[in-house]
Design a protein around this motif. Structure first.
Motif, short mmCIF file in Angstrom:
data_model
loop_
_atom_site.label_atom_id
_atom_site.label_comp_id
_atom_site.label_asym_id
_atom_site.label_seq_id
_atom_site.Cartn_x
_atom_site.Cartn_y
_atom_site.Cartn_z
N VAL A 92 0.86 -1.18 0.00
CA VAL A 92 0.00 0.00 0.00
C VAL A 92 0.89 1.23 0.00
CG1 VAL A 92 -2.10 -0.93 1.02
CG2 VAL A 92 -0.19 -0.33 2.50
N ASP A 93 0.34 2.37 -0.42
CA ASP A 93 1.12 3.60 -0.44
C ASP A 93 1.25 4.13 0.98
OD1 ASP A 93 1.88 6.39 -0.63
OD2 ASP A 93 1.53 6.20 -2.79
N GLY A 98 -5.30 5.42 4.68
CA GLY A 98 -5.96 4.16 4.39
C GLY A 98 -7.11 4.35 3.41
N ARG A 99 -7.90 5.39 3.65
CA ARG A 99 -9.04 5.64 2.77
C ARG A 99 -8.58 5.95 1.36
NH1 ARG A 99 -13.95 7.12 4.57
NH2 ARG A 99 -13.14 8.05 6.47
N GLN A 100 -7.56 6.81 1.25
CA GLN A 100 -7.07 7.17 -0.09
C GLN A 100 -6.55 5.95 -0.83
OE1 GLN A 100 -4.37 10.29 1.17
NE2 GLN A 100 -5.65 11.86 0.24
N LEU A 123 -15.43 -1.00 3.98
CA LEU A 123 -14.32 -1.89 4.34
C LEU A 123 -13.53 -1.37 5.53
CD1 LEU A 123 -13.26 -2.93 0.76
CD2 LEU A 123 -13.87 -4.51 2.59
N LEU A 124 -13.41 -0.04 5.63
CA LEU A 124 -12.72 0.53 6.80
C LEU A 124 -13.47 0.14 8.07
CD1 LEU A 124 -11.88 4.04 5.33
CD2 LEU A 124 -10.20 2.39 6.17
N GLU A 130 -11.66 2.59 11.09
CA GLU A 130 -12.27 3.92 10.93
C GLU A 130 -11.45 5.02 11.57
OE1 GLU A 130 -14.59 1.56 12.53
OE2 GLU A 130 -16.55 1.93 11.59
N ASP A 131 -10.96 4.73 12.79
CA ASP A 131 -10.25 5.79 13.52
C ASP A 131 -8.98 6.23 12.80
OD1 ASP A 131 -12.19 5.67 15.37
OD2 ASP A 131 -11.06 4.45 16.82
N ALA A 132 -8.39 5.30 12.09
CA ALA A 132 -7.12 5.60 11.42
C ALA A 132 -7.32 5.90 9.94
CB ALA A 132 -6.16 4.44 11.59
N ALA A 133 -8.58 5.95 9.52
CA ALA A 133 -8.88 6.00 8.08
C ALA A 133 -8.17 7.12 7.35
CB ALA A 133 -10.39 6.13 7.88
#
Ligand SMILES: Nc1ncnc2c1ncn2[C@@H]1O[C@H](COP(=O)(O)OP(=O)(O)O)[C@@H](O)[C@H]1O
Ligand SMILES: [Mg+2]
Lengths: 314, 258
Positions: A92-93, A98-100, A123-124, A130-133
């Motif tokens: 992952v980048d 995470g969302r991006q 999926l988050l 979610e908290d780290a999204a």
């Protein structure tokens, strides 16, 4: 029903050589839809090579395979549309959130912008991220990264998911989370091919286990059958200093008794399960030895290999 | 997914990275401006180009060309990082046209070059650089620079796909003599004969000289191939580089699956 109709993966004789040396040597593999298959083997056994060949990243030197009805050799694009790949490193980048990452890979997979955003949020939530999204992935723990990595592959609901050592390097809690994610993925109908170096992981998750050694299939069975072939669990007793000989004499009558002077332990096959355990303790008691520690454990991967390669040689 | 769309998405990814981590692109820009200050202000007074005392006029087109060369290493570094991280494999295992990977890279790299050009020209103006040419000629000069950047994209991609570890670092070092034995900083007429010949045939020199001609800046050459042929050479060199390295890169990409 015609045999093979519901198989997501059907591979025959897959072989991959590096400078003439086979890294994978005639792998046959069949996965029914929604099943979990464990590919078990130590470092260098050829697990990653198998995954990379099946995920169209490496061309096999011999053999053939069909994935979700697509031929591996002639229809790589079709195969790619049916699979998800979680490689050995989290792909992952690191700079993006995470969302991006989820939105980016969803859109690269052909999902529209609106659907990508929705699916990312879903999926988050499902992976408890979610908290780290909206934080950079570089701030994530190993477990969170691995979950995001898995989430990325689920964006397109693949028929077959490859997970290459998904829990190596994770702490026990993160490992448990990955395990439950894998179970749920299979429950939702995606077949999973999971590689691992841990017998207990394959045992917990897989419907079927293929043991690889030096690129070759050493065994392929349901976990229970395999375990039966590997022999019983072991009882390991840690003894007080100086009591090793007494203990060895007391345990003489049991199956597979051995002592390890360096570690001050005696090991006995738990052929009769818990009953053997009680008998071992009673025998030690009678000869006046009080164990410092007792544990019941599965054969280790090393023992599995010894057992399987022994059988091969015989 | 077709290559253009996936390329666009991957370029967007790079823009998001710049926004989230501005230090990386900013350092890049600071480096370019620093070179302009060092060579324009610090050394500028001591370097004389034939046919004029306008060193800043000579230097700005040269430095524009040099940033194009150094851009090669951002292409290479970014491609290598994605390969090491497994992102390239993830993309390869997706039903996506693989040209999109290079298109995305190229989009971001050309954009970064364009930003560098704008910044260098702005700082150049502050330092006294002036163009005496039509806007169309200036635009053509900038397009020539981007054309060279496009060719070097393939060089960077090829090295990223074929070189490992220390060899990659070596490319970063090789860029310095390639950059300096050219007409970027000094006129070939001031160089020893052997070096002058090398500098004249350096693709960077063709672009730098052609841009100087288009901008109406001193070219530092009064005869020879550069004086007469800079513009066609600035078109042909990148074409030749692309013609060789694009197929080689495509071949190296296919070899990833061997
Ligand atoms: N690119 C490569 N070049 C040469 N040998 C390789 C390459 N990749 C893997 N191998 C060799 O193939 C064997 C299997 O490797 P791998 O599939 O990575 O094993 P595992 O994933 O089970 O640890 C190893 O002996 C490894 O050294
Ligand atoms: Mg591996």
């Amino acid at each position: 029903m015609v045999e093979g109709m519901t198989d997501v993966l059907d591979a025959v004789g897959l072989t991959k050589r590096y400078r003439g040396v086979p890294a994978l040597d005639g792998l046959d593999l069949t996965l029914p839809a929604g099943s979990i298959h464990g590919l078990l083997g130590p470092n260098g056994a050829g697990k990653s090579t198998a995954v990379r060949v099946l995920a169209t990243l490496l061309r096999p030197d011999a053999g053939r395979a069909t994935i979700a009805g697509h031929d591996l050799l002639t229809d790589a694009r079709g195969v790619r549309s049916a699979i998800g790949l979680v490689g050995q490193t989290a792909a992952v980048d690191e700079v993006l959130s995470g969302r991006q990452n989820l939105v980016l890979f969803a859109r690269l997979g052909g999902v529209s912008r609106g659907d990508a955003t929705r699916r990312a949020t879903e999926l988050l939530g499902r992976f408890d991220l979610e908290d780290a999204a909206d934080r950079s992935v570089s701030t994530y723990s190993g477990g969170m990264r691995r979950k995001l990595d898995i989430a990325v592959t689920l964006l397109r609901r693949p028929a077959l998911l490859f997970l290459d050592e998904p829990t190596t390097g994770l702490d026990p809690r993160a490992r448990a989370e990955v395990w439950s994610a894998v179970r749920r993925i299979a429950h939702d109908g995606t077949a999973v091919l999971l590689t691992t170096q841990y017998l207990d992981e394959a045992d917990h998750l897989a419907d079927r286990i293929t043991v690889l050694g030096a690129g070759r299939v050493l065994a392929s069975d349901a976990p229970d059958t395999l375990k039966r072939r590997l022999g019983p669990d072991r009882i390991v007793v840690t003894l007080p200093a100086g009591s090793l000989d007494t203990a060895e004499a007391a345990l003489e009558g049991f199956d597979g008794t051995s002592v390890d002077a360096e570690r001050s332990t005696a090991t006995v096959d738990a052929s009769g399960g818990p009953r053997t355990l009680l008998a071992v303790l009673a025998a030690l008691e009678r000869s006046g030895v009080t164990p410092e520690d007792v544990l019941l454990r599965r054969p280790t991967l090393d023992e599995v290999f010894l057992a399987l390669t022994d059988k091969e040689l015989r | 997914m077709n290559a253009l769309r996936s390329g666009g998405l991957l370029t967007q990814r790079e823009l998001l990275r710049w926004i989230r981590q501005p230090a990386t692109p900013l350092l890049n820009l600071v480096f370019s401006v620093m070179q302009l200050l060092i060579f324009g202000v610090l050394f500028g007074g001591s370097i004389v180009v034939p046919g004029g005392d306008d060193y800043i006029g000579y230097l700005v087109p040269g430095l524009l060309t040099l940033t194009v060369l150094f851009g090669l290493s951002s292409t290479q570094t970014a491609m290598t990082a994605d390969a090491t991280r497994g992102i390239t494999d993830r993309l390869r295992a997706m039903p996506m046209n693989s040209s999109g990977i290079v298109l995305g890279r190229g989009g971001a790299d050309l954009l970064m070059s364009a930003i560098e050009f704008a910044l260098l020209l702005a700082v150049g103006l502050l330092l006294g650089w002036r163009a005496s040419a039509s806007p169309a000629a200036i635009l053509l000069g900038l397009l020539l620079l981007l054309w060279l950047r496009f060719a070097l994209l393939w060089v960077g991609v090829f090295f990223a796909l074929t070189l490992k570890g220390p060899a990659q670092v070596a490319i970063g070092m090789v860029m310095w003599p390639v950059g300096f034995v050219s007409t970027v900083f000094v006129s070939p007429e001031r160089l020893p004969a052997g070096l002058a010949a090398v500098a004249e045939w350096n693709p960077l020199s063709a672009t730098a000289t052609a841009v100087r001609q288009l901008f109406g800046n001193p070219t530092g050459v009064s005869g020879g191939i550069l004086a007469e042929w800079a513009l066609p050479l600035a078109l042909l060199w990148p074409l030749a580089l692309t013609a060789v390295l694009l197929p080689l890169s495509a071949h190296a990409y296919r070899n990833l699956s061997r």
